[in-house]
Design a protein around this motif. Sequence first.
Motif, short mmCIF file in Angstrom:
data_model
loop_
_atom_site.label_atom_id
_atom_site.label_comp_id
_atom_site.label_asym_id
_atom_site.label_seq_id
_atom_site.Cartn_x
_atom_site.Cartn_y
_atom_site.Cartn_z
N THR A 185 0.83 -1.21 0.00
CA THR A 185 0.00 0.00 0.00
C THR A 185 0.86 1.26 0.00
OG1 THR A 185 -1.72 -1.19 1.23
CG2 THR A 185 -1.86 1.21 1.23
N VAL A 186 1.95 1.24 0.75
CA VAL A 186 2.84 2.41 0.81
C VAL A 186 3.43 2.71 -0.56
CG1 VAL A 186 5.00 3.30 1.79
CG2 VAL A 186 3.40 2.04 3.25
N THR A 187 3.81 1.67 -1.30
CA THR A 187 4.37 1.86 -2.64
C THR A 187 3.40 2.63 -3.52
OG1 THR A 187 5.30 -0.38 -2.38
CG2 THR A 187 5.54 0.67 -4.53
N TYR A 188 2.18 2.14 -3.60
CA TYR A 188 1.18 2.78 -4.46
C TYR A 188 0.76 4.15 -3.93
CZ TYR A 188 0.57 -1.26 -7.50
OH TYR A 188 0.78 -2.27 -8.43
N ASN A 189 0.59 4.27 -2.62
CA ASN A 189 0.19 5.56 -2.05
C ASN A 189 1.20 6.65 -2.39
OD1 ASN A 189 -2.09 4.51 -0.91
ND2 ASN A 189 -1.36 4.59 1.21
N THR A 190 2.48 6.31 -2.31
CA THR A 190 3.53 7.29 -2.55
C THR A 190 3.47 7.83 -3.98
OG1 THR A 190 4.97 6.16 -0.97
CG2 THR A 190 6.02 7.68 -2.50
N ASP A 216 -5.37 11.40 -14.02
CA ASP A 216 -5.76 10.21 -14.79
C ASP A 216 -4.77 9.07 -14.58
OD1 ASP A 216 -8.02 11.42 -15.79
OD2 ASP A 216 -7.07 12.08 -17.66
N GLN A 217 -3.47 9.41 -14.57
CA GLN A 217 -2.46 8.38 -14.31
C GLN A 217 -2.60 7.82 -12.90
OE1 GLN A 217 1.63 9.29 -15.45
NE2 GLN A 217 0.89 10.87 -16.87
N ALA A 218 -2.91 8.72 -11.95
CA ALA A 218 -3.09 8.29 -10.56
C ALA A 218 -4.28 7.34 -10.44
CB ALA A 218 -3.29 9.50 -9.66
N LEU A 219 -5.38 7.65 -11.14
CA LEU A 219 -6.56 6.79 -11.08
C LEU A 219 -6.29 5.44 -11.75
CD1 LEU A 219 -9.32 9.46 -11.80
CD2 LEU A 219 -9.03 8.19 -9.67
N ASN A 220 -5.51 5.46 -12.83
CA ASN A 220 -5.14 4.19 -13.48
C ASN A 220 -4.30 3.32 -12.53
OD1 ASN A 220 -6.45 4.83 -15.87
ND2 ASN A 220 -4.62 5.72 -16.81
N LEU A 221 -3.39 3.97 -11.82
CA LEU A 221 -2.55 3.24 -10.87
C LEU A 221 -3.39 2.71 -9.70
CD1 LEU A 221 0.45 2.50 -10.66
CD2 LEU A 221 0.79 4.51 -9.22
N PHE A 222 -4.38 3.51 -9.32
CA PHE A 222 -5.31 3.10 -8.26
C PHE A 222 -6.08 1.85 -8.69
CE2 PHE A 222 -9.66 3.51 -6.42
CZ PHE A 222 -9.33 3.30 -5.09
N GLU A 266 -5.06 -0.35 -10.87
CA GLU A 266 -4.08 -1.45 -10.86
C GLU A 266 -3.90 -1.98 -9.44
OE1 GLU A 266 0.71 -1.59 -11.03
OE2 GLU A 266 -0.22 -0.74 -12.83
N MET A 267 -3.83 -1.07 -8.50
CA MET A 267 -3.64 -1.42 -7.08
C MET A 267 -4.78 -2.32 -6.60
SD MET A 267 -3.61 1.36 -3.99
CE MET A 267 -3.27 0.93 -2.28
N ILE A 268 -6.01 -1.91 -6.90
CA ILE A 268 -7.18 -2.70 -6.50
C ILE A 268 -7.16 -4.06 -7.19
CG2 ILE A 268 -9.70 -2.80 -6.51
CD1 ILE A 268 -8.58 -0.68 -4.64
#
Length: 336
Positions: A219-224, A236-242, A244-246
Motif C-alpha cells: 500500500t505504501v508503494t502505491y500511495n507514494t 488520470d495516471q493516478a486513477l489508473n494506478l489506483f 491497478e492497485m485494486i
Amino acid sequence: MLKMMGKTSFSSSSYSYCRSTRGMLFLHTTPIVALFPSKSSNSTKSRQTQRGKPRVGNVEHALKVFDEMLHSRPLPSAIRFTQILTQLARLKHYSAVISLNREMSLLGIASNVYTLTIIINCYCHLNQMGYALSVLGQFFKSGLQPDVATFTTLIHGFVLQNRVAEAARLFSKMLGRGHCQPNVFTFNTLIKGFCMIGNNSAAMELLRKMEERGCQPDTVTYNTIIDSLCKDTLVDQALNLFTEMIGRGIAPSVVTYNSLIDGVCRLGKWKEAKRLLNEMVSKNIFPNVRTFTVLVDALCKEGMVAEAKSVVEMMIQRGIEPDMVTYSSLMDGYCL
C-alpha cells in the motif's frame, strides 16, 4: 456532496491524521530480542539489567542502565548493549547512541551488523553522510557483511538530504553486488525519493522493476506514487494506478483516497470527489481530518466559502477536531 457527507456516521476513534506530503519519511527497524543468563541478586535494578530486554523510558534511564551493564561481570553480550542503543535511537538521541557505541569499542565489545546499522542510521539523521558511509569500512574490518537493512538505511539517509541521485547510485551498487537483494522497504524508500523531487517516471520505472524482481509492492508503494501524481495534477495516471492497485488485491487506505480526492478537487472535478468519498465510506474507510481539510481548501479556492464552513461545522459535529491547516484554508477563503 455535503448532503451525502452529513448522512454518514463517523466515529472520532476511527481517525488518524496522516498528512500526505512529498517529504513523508519512513524507516522500519526490527528489534533484536535476546536473553542473557542472570546471576542471583537482591537488587531489582540489577535483575532488570540482566534479564530479558532492558527497558528504558528516557535518555537518563538509558544511560544509567548502560553504565550498570558496563560494570557488570561478566560483561553482557553486544546484543544486550545494542538493545539499549536501539531504544535510544527511537528516542532520537542520536549523538548519545554514537558516544555509547564508542565506549563499547573501548571496552572491546565488538559491534554486530545490527549495531553498526543503528550507528549508520544515527549519522544519517544527524546529516553526516560521510561518517555514515565510513561505518561501512568497519563492517569489512570486522569481517561483517552489510545486509539489506544497512543499505536501506544508507539510501534513506541520502533521501533525507534530498540527495536522490546518490541514493539511486547506492541502490544500483546494491543490485550489482548480487548477494544482498532489496526488499519492499528499500524500493519504497527510493520511490519516495524520486517522488520528492517530482520524478514520477523514475518512480514508476522502479515500481515495474520491483515486479520484475519478484518483490511485491504494498500500500505504501502505491500511495507514494499516487500522491505524487496527484500533486502534479496527473490525476488520470493516478486513477489508473489506483485501479491497478485494486486489481492486484492491495487494499487502499485513507491516505490513498485523500490523495485522489485532493487531486480531483484541484481540477474542480466535484462529481469525482463525491464518488471517491462515497466509495471509501462504502469500504469502511472513514474520512479523517486530512480528508475534510482537502475539501475545505478546494471549496475555498473555488469561492465556495459557505460550503467550506459547513464542512468545518460537520467535522466538529462528528467529533473530528479541525487543525491549523483546516482553519488556515478557511481564513484564506474569506480573504479571497
